[in-house]
Design a protein around this motif. Structure first.
Motif, short mmCIF file in Angstrom:
data_model
loop_
_atom_site.label_atom_id
_atom_site.label_comp_id
_atom_site.label_asym_id
_atom_site.label_seq_id
_atom_site.Cartn_x
_atom_site.Cartn_y
_atom_site.Cartn_z
N UNK A 1 0.85 -1.19 0.00
CA UNK A 1 0.00 0.00 0.00
C UNK A 1 0.89 1.24 0.00
N UNK A 2 0.82 2.03 -1.03
CA UNK A 2 1.57 3.28 -1.10
C UNK A 2 0.71 4.40 -0.50
N UNK A 3 0.74 4.49 0.81
CA UNK A 3 -0.20 5.35 1.53
C UNK A 3 0.32 6.76 1.78
N UNK A 4 1.56 7.05 1.38
CA UNK A 4 2.14 8.36 1.66
C UNK A 4 1.88 9.37 0.56
N UNK A 5 2.01 10.65 0.91
CA UNK A 5 2.05 11.69 -0.12
C UNK A 5 3.34 11.57 -0.91
N UNK A 6 4.39 11.12 -0.22
CA UNK A 6 5.66 10.76 -0.86
C UNK A 6 5.97 9.34 -0.41
N UNK A 7 6.31 8.46 -1.37
CA UNK A 7 6.57 7.06 -1.05
C UNK A 7 7.97 6.68 -1.54
N UNK A 8 8.88 6.47 -0.61
CA UNK A 8 10.21 5.95 -0.94
C UNK A 8 10.19 4.46 -0.61
N UNK A 9 9.97 3.64 -1.63
CA UNK A 9 9.78 2.20 -1.45
C UNK A 9 10.83 1.45 -2.27
N UNK A 10 11.53 0.54 -1.61
CA UNK A 10 12.56 -0.24 -2.30
C UNK A 10 12.61 -1.63 -1.69
N UNK A 11 11.89 -2.56 -2.28
CA UNK A 11 11.82 -3.91 -1.73
C UNK A 11 13.12 -4.69 -1.93
N UNK A 12 14.06 -4.13 -2.68
CA UNK A 12 15.36 -4.79 -2.85
C UNK A 12 16.34 -4.39 -1.76
N UNK A 13 16.00 -3.40 -0.94
CA UNK A 13 16.89 -2.96 0.14
C UNK A 13 16.87 -3.97 1.28
N UNK A 14 17.99 -4.16 1.91
CA UNK A 14 18.08 -5.15 2.99
C UNK A 14 17.28 -4.75 4.21
N UNK A 15 17.09 -3.44 4.39
CA UNK A 15 16.42 -2.94 5.60
C UNK A 15 16.01 -1.50 5.38
#
Length: 311
Positions: free
Chosen positions: A110-124
């Motif tokens: 769910x991209x619930x932000x006004x700004x979404x920094x999403x990176x499922x390849x990041x370890x953490x």
């Protein structure tokens, strides 16, 4: 996008930081690290942290700041860290924030932000926050750096999990150069007490194996007898991780407070998150959490995991 986030932070005088319920090292590490980053980069900001801080993990961060609850007498920017969907945000006050920034490394639900920094390849998520250091506008103290490093260690199991890549080591290098005491940090995270040996003995004598799955169950009476909190009961899940025959391993702990059972799932190659999603949870492909409304749901969960293994 980091520049966009920093510009948005500059617009607000008041900021509140959130993370997910049932927090782990990465949830706390990214929250504490972002707090430190903002306080030391934008000294004129009022920064709050929301959520439950009663977990035993909090003391391992050597946190010295006073945790104040947010006030909404003026516009508040909410930054939610390490949380895939709104349902898992710890603190309903996020709904009062004028704008939301989401920073997360889970599979996008769910991209619930006004700004979404999403990176499922990041370890953490802590890795993502640490790489804010590439921007010369940003500053950390040794406390913030140590917090983020602990978050990375927690979610990569000391660089052992598959999500670890060159960015992980880059982030760790930035943080190490901030000058925290590495040995003291590892001692806080991994030093055992004699009581841990008793827990290990109990689990090794009571775990169950079932067609490629190994798991232990800690009832509330077991937790009390072992002097463990519910959260700590899940911490031993990797005691079953280094056995070749076990493709998936679980920790199942009774949660009397919420009248359910918490399940921590781990695997080497099986994407357990697809099963976790079915049982009111989610997470990473090889490390997820789920919730059973009753222990009677366990046979169904095990059946789904066996189908995943035999896939």
């Amino acid at each position: 996008m980091i520049e966009e986030i920093l510009n948005k932070i500059e617009e607000y005088d008041c900021i509140c930081l959130y993370r997910h319920v049932n927090p782990d090292y990465d949830a706390f590490g990214s929250q504490f690290g972002m707090y430190d980053l903002i306080k030391n980069t934008f000294s004129n900001k009022t920064v709050y942290m929301e959520g439950d801080f009663s977990s035993d993990l909090v003391q391992k961060f050597n946190i010295e700041m006073n945790i104040e609850k947010p006030k909404f007498e003026q516009p508040v920017l909410g930054i939610v860290l390490d949380t895939a969907n709104k349902e898992r945000i710890d603190g309903e006050s996020y709904q009062q924030c004028k704008e939301i920034i989401k920073i997360d490394h889970h599979i996008v639900v769910e991209s619930y932000g006004n700004i979404n920094l999403e990176d499922s390849s990041a370890s953490s998520c802590s890795q993502m926050v640490a790489l804010f250091l590439k921007n010369e506008r940003v500053h950390l103290t040794s406390f913030g750096a140590a917090s983020l490093y602990m978050g990375i260690m927690g979610d990569t199991n000391r660089f052992m999990y598959s999500g670890t890549d060159c960015r992980t080591f880059e982030a760790a290098t930035y943080l190490y150069n901030c000058g925290f005491d590495m040995q003291a940090l590892y001692e806080r995270m991994y030093m055992k007490k004699a009581s841990d040996l008793k827990v290990n003995a109990f689990l090794l004598n009571h775990y169950i194996e079932d067609e490629g799955i190994a798991y232990y169950i800690l009832k509330d009476e077991d937790l009390k007898a072992l002097n463990l909190s519910r959260e700590r009961g899940s911490d031993y899940v990797n005691i079953l991780s280094s056995v070749e025959e076990y493709k998936i391993w679980l920790a199942i702990t009774e949660n009397v407070k919420d009248h359910n059972w918490r399940v921590s799932m781990r695997s080497r190659h099986c994407p357990v998150n697809v099963v976790a999603n079915k049982y009111r949870g989610g997470g990473h492909a090889f490390a997820s959490g789920a919730t059973l409304l009753s222990i009677d749901e366990l046979p169904s969960l095990l059946k789904d995991l066996k189908e995943l293994i035999n896939g």
